[in-house]
Design an enzyme around this catalytic site. Sequence first.
Site, PDB file in Angstrom:
ATOM      1  N   VAL A  67       0.802  -1.226   0.000  1.00  0.00           N
ATOM      2  CA  VAL A  67       0.000   0.000   0.000  1.00  0.00           C
ATOM      3  C   VAL A  67       0.836   1.278   0.000  1.00  0.00           C
ATOM      4  O   VAL A  67       0.297   2.362  -0.192  1.00  0.00           O
ATOM      5  CB  VAL A  67      -1.022   0.036   1.174  1.00  0.00           C
ATOM      6  CG1 VAL A  67      -2.133  -0.967   0.962  1.00  0.00           C
ATOM      7  CG2 VAL A  67      -0.345  -0.133   2.513  1.00  0.00           C
ATOM      8  N   TYR A 158       5.630   7.145  13.978  1.00  0.00           N
ATOM      9  CA  TYR A 158       4.289   6.543  14.037  1.00  0.00           C
ATOM     10  C   TYR A 158       3.233   7.612  14.385  1.00  0.00           C
ATOM     11  O   TYR A 158       2.179   7.694  13.742  1.00  0.00           O
ATOM     12  CB  TYR A 158       4.301   5.422  15.069  1.00  0.00           C
ATOM     13  CG  TYR A 158       3.021   4.627  15.184  1.00  0.00           C
ATOM     14  CD1 TYR A 158       2.732   3.610  14.275  1.00  0.00           C
ATOM     15  CD2 TYR A 158       2.115   4.868  16.213  1.00  0.00           C
ATOM     16  CE1 TYR A 158       1.553   2.863  14.396  1.00  0.00           C
ATOM     17  CE2 TYR A 158       0.956   4.131  16.336  1.00  0.00           C
ATOM     18  CZ  TYR A 158       0.674   3.119  15.428  1.00  0.00           C
ATOM     19  OH  TYR A 158      -0.484   2.383  15.551  1.00  0.00           O
ATOM     20  N   LYS A 162       0.035   8.869  12.177  1.00  0.00           N
ATOM     21  CA  LYS A 162      -1.347   8.725  12.654  1.00  0.00           C
ATOM     22  C   LYS A 162      -2.043  10.083  12.783  1.00  0.00           C
ATOM     23  O   LYS A 162      -3.262  10.173  12.588  1.00  0.00           O
ATOM     24  CB  LYS A 162      -1.369   7.962  13.984  1.00  0.00           C
ATOM     25  CG  LYS A 162      -0.885   6.512  13.848  1.00  0.00           C
ATOM     26  CD  LYS A 162      -1.742   5.718  12.877  1.00  0.00           C
ATOM     27  CE  LYS A 162      -1.358   4.270  12.742  1.00  0.00           C
ATOM     28  NZ  LYS A 162      -2.187   3.544  11.764  1.00  0.00           N
TER      29      LYS A 162
HETATM   30  P1  NAP Z   1      -0.662  -6.184  12.686  1.00  0.00           P
HETATM   31  O1  NAP Z   1      -1.366  -7.365  13.251  1.00  0.00           O
HETATM   32  O2  NAP Z   1       0.801  -6.126  12.682  1.00  0.00           O
HETATM   33  O3  NAP Z   1      -1.225  -5.964  11.226  1.00  0.00           O
HETATM   34  C1  NAP Z   1      -0.704  -4.983  10.382  1.00  0.00           C
HETATM   35  C2  NAP Z   1      -1.190  -5.250   8.995  1.00  0.00           C
HETATM   36  O4  NAP Z   1      -0.633  -4.245   8.125  1.00  0.00           O
HETATM   37  C3  NAP Z   1      -0.748  -6.608   8.457  1.00  0.00           C
HETATM   38  O5  NAP Z   1      -1.880  -7.293   7.963  1.00  0.00           O
HETATM   39  C4  NAP Z   1       0.200  -6.264   7.315  1.00  0.00           C
HETATM   40  O6  NAP Z   1       0.023  -7.037   6.160  1.00  0.00           O
HETATM   41  C5  NAP Z   1      -0.250  -4.874   6.933  1.00  0.00           C
HETATM   42  N1  NAP Z   1       0.819  -4.185   6.223  1.00  0.00           N
HETATM   43  C6  NAP Z   1       2.021  -3.775   6.718  1.00  0.00           C
HETATM   44  N2  NAP Z   1       2.747  -3.208   5.737  1.00  0.00           N
HETATM   45  C7  NAP Z   1       1.996  -3.261   4.605  1.00  0.00           C
HETATM   46  C8  NAP Z   1       2.202  -2.845   3.279  1.00  0.00           C
HETATM   47  N3  NAP Z   1       3.319  -2.222   2.887  1.00  0.00           N
HETATM   48  N4  NAP Z   1       1.220  -3.096   2.355  1.00  0.00           N
HETATM   49  C9  NAP Z   1       0.071  -3.723   2.715  1.00  0.00           C
HETATM   50  N5  NAP Z   1      -0.178  -4.125   3.987  1.00  0.00           N
HETATM   51  C10 NAP Z   1       0.778  -3.904   4.907  1.00  0.00           C
HETATM   52  O7  NAP Z   1      -1.119  -4.849  13.459  1.00  0.00           O
HETATM   53  P2  NAP Z   1      -2.514  -4.331  14.027  1.00  0.00           P
HETATM   54  O8  NAP Z   1      -2.317  -4.069  15.448  1.00  0.00           O
HETATM   55  O9  NAP Z   1      -3.639  -5.175  13.575  1.00  0.00           O
HETATM   56  O10 NAP Z   1      -2.587  -2.903  13.298  1.00  0.00           O
HETATM   57  C11 NAP Z   1      -3.573  -2.555  12.355  1.00  0.00           C
HETATM   58  C12 NAP Z   1      -3.698  -1.038  12.342  1.00  0.00           C
HETATM   59  O11 NAP Z   1      -4.161  -0.574  13.601  1.00  0.00           O
HETATM   60  C13 NAP Z   1      -2.384  -0.313  12.079  1.00  0.00           C
HETATM   61  O12 NAP Z   1      -2.601   0.806  11.244  1.00  0.00           O
HETATM   62  C14 NAP Z   1      -1.980   0.138  13.463  1.00  0.00           C
HETATM   63  O13 NAP Z   1      -1.136   1.264  13.421  1.00  0.00           O
HETATM   64  C15 NAP Z   1      -3.314   0.439  14.065  1.00  0.00           C
HETATM   65  N6  NAP Z   1      -3.330   0.479  15.517  1.00  0.00           N
HETATM   66  C16 NAP Z   1      -3.015  -0.633  16.255  1.00  0.00           C
HETATM   67  C17 NAP Z   1      -3.040  -0.552  17.627  1.00  0.00           C
HETATM   68  C18 NAP Z   1      -2.716  -1.742  18.498  1.00  0.00           C
HETATM   69  O14 NAP Z   1      -2.651  -1.572  19.712  1.00  0.00           O
HETATM   70  N7  NAP Z   1      -2.522  -2.920  17.958  1.00  0.00           N
HETATM   71  C19 NAP Z   1      -3.371   0.658  18.252  1.00  0.00           C
HETATM   72  C20 NAP Z   1      -3.688   1.753  17.489  1.00  0.00           C
HETATM   73  C21 NAP Z   1      -3.678   1.660  16.120  1.00  0.00           C
HETATM   74  P3  NAP Z   1       0.739  -8.454   5.880  1.00  0.00           P
HETATM   75  O15 NAP Z   1       0.391  -9.295   7.065  1.00  0.00           O
HETATM   76  O16 NAP Z   1       0.093  -8.892   4.621  1.00  0.00           O
HETATM   77  O17 NAP Z   1       2.202  -8.170   5.769  1.00  0.00           O
END
Ligand code: NAP
Length: 250
Positions: A67, A158, A162
């Site tokens: 992306v 980060y 955001k």
């Molecule tokens: P995660 O389990 O690590 O998942 C991240 C996802 O992003 C993975 O599916 C990965 O895809 C995808 N991704 C990374 N680089 C990419 C790229 N270049 N192109 C396409 N896809 C890509 O993390 P998560 O916690 O679910 O995070 C999801 C979102 O929520 C993120 O934006 C994160 O910043 C946000 N968020 C998370 C938290 C938290 O506490 N976990 C809090 C606030 C916000 P692949 O698996 O296919 O590589």
Amino acid sequence: MFTLSKTAIVTGAASGIGAAIAKRLAKDGYNVAINCSSEKSASERGAAVAEKCREYGVEAECFVADVSSFEACDKMVKEVKARFGSVDVLVNNAGITKDGLLARMSEEQFDTVIAVNLKSVFNMTRAVTPIMMKQRSGRMINISSVAGLYGNAGQVNYSASKAGIMGITMSAAKELGARNITVNAIAPGFVQTPMTDVLPDNVKESILGATALKRFAKPEEIAGAASFLASDDAAFITGQVIVVDGGLSM
Ligand code: NAP
């Protein structure tokens, strides 16, 4: 055979919050385009998410695209439109962390996080906008973070990405509202996913202590907010940042 004509694209849907959102939108009746960053993640994890989505009687398929690439996003959106016929909901969820204190953060650490977390939102929004404008309807949901609202030590890159997402959300909401397209952001606090599993225990304990509900969110609880923003009940909500953090940031 489609059971519904509505389609959602969820970026980063092979894992964590994105996988939960894909499954929830499938349960809500959307055909789901599951974006994965590579063929490997599509076959190892995305395929299982697609299979789970199909159990709800909708169509679901993996679409591989980095992306952070403008061209790859444009190509993927065209493929999804050709496959499913419309793009009704876009969830910009893909994200990464490359944490480090400012005094030691490299240019690469900063640029990569901005490219994957923030430029991706422009790339996908730009590709989907002409389709939704023509349809005169659409929902865009951007996954931000409380780090973008309040900052977080060790996350200059980060937090900037955001906070930038909130800027895109509000500007796009103003531009696209007249075409019946809503654009909102969700700012989660701490959610139990592979992204946060790697944090040291002392960091987790301090976040837990500051969270009013004294627990971390399940990915499904962020998916619930996304489901609401995609629903008819949220038709008059646009340009907003919905904080889903268990009382961490108040
Ligand atoms: P995660 O389990 O690590 O998942 C991240 C996802 O992003 C993975 O599916 C990965 O895809 C995808 N991704 C990374 N680089 C990419 C790229 N270049 N192109 C396409 N896809 C890509 O993390 P998560 O916690 O679910 O995070 C999801 C979102 O929520 C993120 O934006 C994160 O910043 C946000 N968020 C998370 C938290 C938290 O506490 N976990 C809090 C606030 C916000 P692949 O698996 O296919 O590589």
